[in-house]
Scaffold this motif. Structure first.
Motif, short mmCIF file in Angstrom:
data_model
loop_
_atom_site.label_atom_id
_atom_site.label_comp_id
_atom_site.label_asym_id
_atom_site.label_seq_id
_atom_site.Cartn_x
_atom_site.Cartn_y
_atom_site.Cartn_z
N LEU A 143 1.08 27.58 38.37
CA LEU A 143 2.12 27.99 39.30
C LEU A 143 1.55 28.32 40.68
N GLN A 144 0.34 28.85 40.73
CA GLN A 144 -0.27 29.19 42.01
C GLN A 144 -0.85 27.98 42.72
N GLU A 149 0.41 24.97 43.09
CA GLU A 149 1.39 24.20 43.87
C GLU A 149 2.75 24.88 43.79
N ALA A 150 3.27 25.26 44.95
CA ALA A 150 4.58 25.91 45.01
C ALA A 150 5.68 24.93 44.61
N GLY A 151 6.71 25.45 43.99
CA GLY A 151 7.87 24.64 43.65
C GLY A 151 7.82 23.97 42.30
N LEU A 175 6.32 35.62 39.35
CA LEU A 175 6.34 34.48 40.27
C LEU A 175 7.71 33.84 40.43
N PRO A 207 9.38 31.22 39.09
CA PRO A 207 9.48 29.78 39.36
C PRO A 207 10.86 29.25 38.96
#
Length: 82
Positions: free
Chosen positions: A28-29, A31-33, A55, A57
């Motif tokens: 998750l850290q 790449e955003a999105g 986070l 997501p």
């Protein structure tokens, strides 16, 4: 391992144990999105839930585990802080 990257989607599969929290956090850290797909997830360890809560997501699917589907998924879907 229950955490698998499939393109831009992180798939949680089967029982997600404490050792799955760190790879999930890293993915998750990186790449955003990225979307987290819960459709093949079973029970979610509290550490995995904490990563998802921290986070926030985007999520897709509903876990097969009835507790996670009833209590955890709605919690993750609440308004995000910020």
């Amino acid at each position: 391992m229950s955490v698998r990257l499939d393109g831009a989607v992180i798939r949680l599969e089967g029982e997600c144990r404490v050792e799955d929290a760190e790879p999930l956090l890293s993915l998750l850290q990186e790449e955003a999105g990225r979307v987290v797909d819960l459709s093949a997830a079973g029970r979610l360890h509290a550490a995995v839930v904490q990563v998802l809560l921290a986070l926030r997501p985007p999520l897709s699917g509903e876990p097969a585990d009835s507790f996670a589907a009833r209590w955890i998924t709605p919690l993750l879907a609440t308004a995000r802080p910020g």
